[in-house]
Design an enzyme around this catalytic site. Structure first.
Site, PDB file in Angstrom:
ATOM      1  CG  ASP A 180     -46.074  64.516 -14.038  1.00 57.68           C
ATOM      2  OD1 ASP A 180     -45.579  63.704 -14.848  1.00 57.68           O
ATOM      3  OD2 ASP A 180     -46.432  65.658 -14.362  1.00 57.68           O
ATOM      4  CD  GLU A 212     -42.107  70.076  -8.728  1.00 52.65           C
ATOM      5  OE1 GLU A 212     -43.218  69.531  -8.886  1.00 52.65           O
ATOM      6  OE2 GLU A 212     -41.320  70.287  -9.655  1.00 52.65           O
ATOM      7  CE1 TYR A 218     -43.734  65.124 -10.402  1.00 54.03           C
ATOM      8  CE2 TYR A 218     -44.680  66.600  -8.755  1.00 54.03           C
ATOM      9  CZ  TYR A 218     -43.979  66.407  -9.930  1.00 54.03           C
ATOM     10  OH  TYR A 218     -43.504  67.473 -10.616  1.00 54.03           O
TER      11      TYR A 218
END
Length: 315
Positions: free
Chosen positions: A159, A58, A141
């Site tokens: 996102d 991520e 996020y």
DNA sequence: CAAGCGTGGGT
DNA sequence: TACCCAAGCTT
């Protein structure tokens, strides 16, 4: 890999009042079905992928395309398979391993996050959204993404892909606003299904990444094109201020990148004159910009100054 | 909160 | 060719 996580850890209790098929918005079923049939085979989506490896993915994927992340991610999870492993690494090693992914401060923040995980969470990636959010480099996020994808929780994952899909299918506009608005967060929360919300999240993201793309969306392949508010409105073009692109040539960003590239590739500390050779002409003519960038990199912890006007990656 | 922060592939 | 933009975060 050590399967310390997975959807099995889902903390959410199972359905209470509504059945999965009842009273849900009409986007759910087609988008999830499309995802099941069309999802990419990405390694951080494999069952049992450790939360730490998902967290690494991520961070790397922030503003960075999947194809560029894949090889670096594989190298990192093999080299630093647990937070404790990364926590012990040197900044220089981490920055070099980050390679040319861009935004190298992310690598430093991931390092700091690993250390915080070791010190405050007994070496285990926390599953709590607020605790994730408190880690360096993890914002709204990423906290929602890790809680969803590593722990099977139910969060609004907002996102750039999800924002675009909702802007089009629900709001009826081509592009979402520049910054995330309260209305978008509210909408994303309302659209969250009671069951399998983490699948819904990744499915919408995938649709945005593969079909509902920023430019030239593949509406012919879209499972919800028949109910897309933007399409039904005749695909009106984006109105309002043009989204400003990022300046590059001659900017500090370019100079910083050149300085970091020079230091990454050198085994020895570099003198100031050696660094000057590596930076673009624009900065050669502007010593002020050079020194400003170097100071900024030192301030950021990306460069270590040595006696005698020499510089290296932080040991 | 708007600006700053890398990099390289796609159109 | 010049943009455009890609799983954002921090200050």
């Amino acid at each position: 890999m050590t399967p310390t996580t997975a959807s099995a850890k889902a903390t959410r209790t199972k359905g209470t009042t509504t059945s999965a098929s009842k009273n849900q918005n009409p986007l759910h079923t087609p988008i999830i079905a499309w995802y099941e049939a069309n999802q990419r085979d990405l390694p951080w989506r494999e069952p049992g992928c450790p939360a730490w490896h998902i967290l690494i993915s991520e961070i790397m994927l922030q503003q960075t395309p999947v194809v560029r992340v894949l090889p670096i991610w594989r190298e990192w999870v093999e080299r630093w398979p647990t937070p404790a492993d990364l926590a012990q690494a040197s900044p220089a090693d981490i920055i070099r391993a980050w390679g040319r992914l861009g935004y190298p401060r992310r690598a430093l923040r991931l390092h700091a996050a690993a250390q915080a995980i070791v010190e405050k969470h007994n070496g285990e990636v926390p599953s709590d959204h607020a605790e994730l959010l408190a880690l360096p480099g993890i914002g709204s996020y990423t906290a929602a993404a890790v809680a969803s994808f590593a722990f099977g929780q139910r969060h609004a994952v907002l996102d750039t892909n999800v924002r675009r899909v909702f802007a089009r299918t629900v709001t009826g506009i081509e592009y979402p606003p520049t910054a995330v608005t309260a209305a978008e967060t509210k909408l994303a929360t309302e659209l969250l299904p009671e069951q399998r919300a983490h699948v819904w999240a990744v499915a919408v993201m995938e649709l945005g990444a593969l079909v509902c793309t920023a430019r030239s969306p593949k509406c012919a392949e879209c499972p919800v094109s028949q109910q897309c508010a933007w399409r039904l409105a005749g695909s009106p073009p984006h109105t309002g201020p043009a989204r400003k692109g990022q300046a590059w040539a001659g900017t500090d960003r370019q100079i910083r990148g050149a300085l970091m590239a020079a230091l990454r590739s050198s085994k020895e500390p570099l003198s100031h004159p050696q660094l000057v050779i590596e930076v673009p002409d624009s900065a050669l003519r502007d010593p002020n910009q050079r020194s400003r960038c170097l100071s900024g990199l030192i301030e950021d912890g990306l460069v270590e100054p040595l006696p005698g006007d020499h510089y290296q990656l932080p040991a």
